[in-house]
Design an enzyme around this catalytic site. Structure first.
Site, PDB file in Angstrom:
ATOM      1  N   ILE A  33       0.824  -1.207   0.000  1.00 39.41           N
ATOM      2  CA  ILE A  33       0.000   0.000   0.000  1.00 39.41           C
ATOM      3  C   ILE A  33       0.864   1.267   0.000  1.00 39.41           C
ATOM      4  CG2 ILE A  33      -0.255   0.371   2.508  1.00 39.41           C
ATOM      5  CD1 ILE A  33      -3.317   0.539   1.986  1.00 39.41           C
ATOM      6  N   GLN A  96      10.219  -4.180  11.165  1.00 45.30           N
ATOM      7  CA  GLN A  96       8.962  -4.920  11.008  1.00 45.30           C
ATOM      8  C   GLN A  96       7.829  -4.153  11.681  1.00 45.30           C
ATOM      9  OE1 GLN A  96       8.951  -9.013  12.430  1.00 45.30           O
ATOM     10  NE2 GLN A  96       6.954  -9.438  11.491  1.00 45.30           N
ATOM     11  N   SER A  97       6.746  -3.946  10.945  1.00 38.03           N
ATOM     12  CA  SER A  97       5.599  -3.218  11.497  1.00 38.03           C
ATOM     13  C   SER A  97       4.324  -4.065  11.485  1.00 38.03           C
ATOM     14  CB  SER A  97       5.362  -1.918  10.714  1.00 38.03           C
ATOM     15  OG  SER A  97       5.093  -2.198   9.354  1.00 38.03           O
ATOM     16  N   HIS A 102       6.262 -11.902   6.206  1.00 37.30           N
ATOM     17  CA  HIS A 102       6.086 -11.565   4.785  1.00 37.30           C
ATOM     18  C   HIS A 102       7.440 -11.270   4.170  1.00 37.30           C
ATOM     19  CE1 HIS A 102       5.628  -7.977   7.296  1.00 37.30           C
ATOM     20  NE2 HIS A 102       6.205  -7.294   6.324  1.00 37.30           N
TER      21      HIS A 102
HETATM   22  P1  AMP Z   1       7.120  -4.498   7.557  1.00 38.99           P
HETATM   23  O1  AMP Z   1       7.337  -3.076   7.997  1.00 38.99           O
HETATM   24  O2  AMP Z   1       8.348  -5.204   7.097  1.00 38.99           O
HETATM   25  O3  AMP Z   1       6.346  -5.263   8.618  1.00 38.99           O
HETATM   26  O4  AMP Z   1       6.190  -4.418   6.269  1.00 38.99           O
HETATM   27  C1  AMP Z   1       4.819  -4.181   6.347  1.00 38.99           C
HETATM   28  C2  AMP Z   1       4.411  -3.664   5.008  1.00 38.99           C
HETATM   29  O5  AMP Z   1       2.999  -3.761   4.897  1.00 38.99           O
HETATM   30  C3  AMP Z   1       4.762  -2.184   4.774  1.00 38.99           C
HETATM   31  O6  AMP Z   1       5.594  -2.069   3.630  1.00 38.99           O
HETATM   32  C4  AMP Z   1       3.410  -1.528   4.582  1.00 38.99           C
HETATM   33  O7  AMP Z   1       3.440  -0.486   3.628  1.00 38.99           O
HETATM   34  C5  AMP Z   1       2.552  -2.693   4.130  1.00 38.99           C
HETATM   35  N1  AMP Z   1       1.134  -2.549   4.381  1.00 38.99           N
HETATM   36  C6  AMP Z   1       0.541  -2.103   5.518  1.00 38.99           C
HETATM   37  N2  AMP Z   1      -0.794  -2.152   5.384  1.00 38.99           N
HETATM   38  C7  AMP Z   1      -1.041  -2.660   4.146  1.00 38.99           C
HETATM   39  C8  AMP Z   1      -2.239  -2.937   3.405  1.00 38.99           C
HETATM   40  N3  AMP Z   1      -3.464  -2.706   3.934  1.00 38.99           N
HETATM   41  N4  AMP Z   1      -2.128  -3.428   2.143  1.00 38.99           N
HETATM   42  C9  AMP Z   1      -0.893  -3.635   1.603  1.00 38.99           C
HETATM   43  N5  AMP Z   1       0.260  -3.400   2.257  1.00 38.99           N
HETATM   44  C10 AMP Z   1       0.194  -2.905   3.500  1.00 38.99           C
END
Ligand code: AMP
Ligand code: ZN
Length: 116
Positions: A33, A96-97, A102
């Site tokens: 996103i 990681q958020s 993933h």
């Molecule tokens: P991480 O920070 O490695 O955990 O990656 C989480 C990823 O999820 C980030 O790159 C966000 O931009 C992505 N993300 C968060 N919410 C969504 C969503 N609703 N659809 C697609 N990607 C998302």
């Protein structure tokens, strides 16, 4: 985080919309996103694992599948020749958020090293 409140579990279950590029019996590929490159996909196992650290020996085939799907998606998107990067952030300190494992697949621009 429980699977009920996990963002990626909810997207996979269809409770929250997601922009899917691929789906199979073990994983889905979602367009990020907030893309950090012209192509930015997330390869996400259907099974809820919090992080790479949460994976065990029984998950070895699944981990391999996630990487192979990432490669296939980059190739299908015409990004193999220019290069692509796969990233797994493990833990808050690594960025990681979302605490559902993933693999990021990024391509379409020059990647730098060391990563930020
Ligand atoms: P991480 O920070 O490695 O955990 O990656 C989480 C990823 O999820 C980030 O790159 C966000 O931009 C992505 N993300 C968060 N919410 C969504 C969503 N609703 N659809 C697609 N990607 C998302
Ligand atoms: Zn989950």
């Amino acid at each position: 985080m429980s699977e009920k409140s996990c963002l990626f579990c909810r997207i996979i279950a269809g409770e929250i919309p997601g922009d899917f590029a691929h789906q199979d019996e073990r994983c889905v590929v979602l367009r990020d996103i907030n893309p950090q490159a012209p192509m930015h996909m997330l390869v996400i196992p259907r099974e809820h694992l919090e992080s790479l650290d949460d994976a065990s020996q029984k998950d070895e085939a699944l981990l391999g599948h996630l990487l192979r799907v990432g490669a296939r998606v980059a190739n299908d998107q015409g990004q193999a020749e220019g290069g692509y990067r796969t990233v797994i952030n493990n833990g808050e300190g690594a960025g990681q958020s979302v605490f559902h494992l993933h693999v990021h697949v990024l391509a379409g621009r020059q990647m730098n090293w060391p990563p930020g």
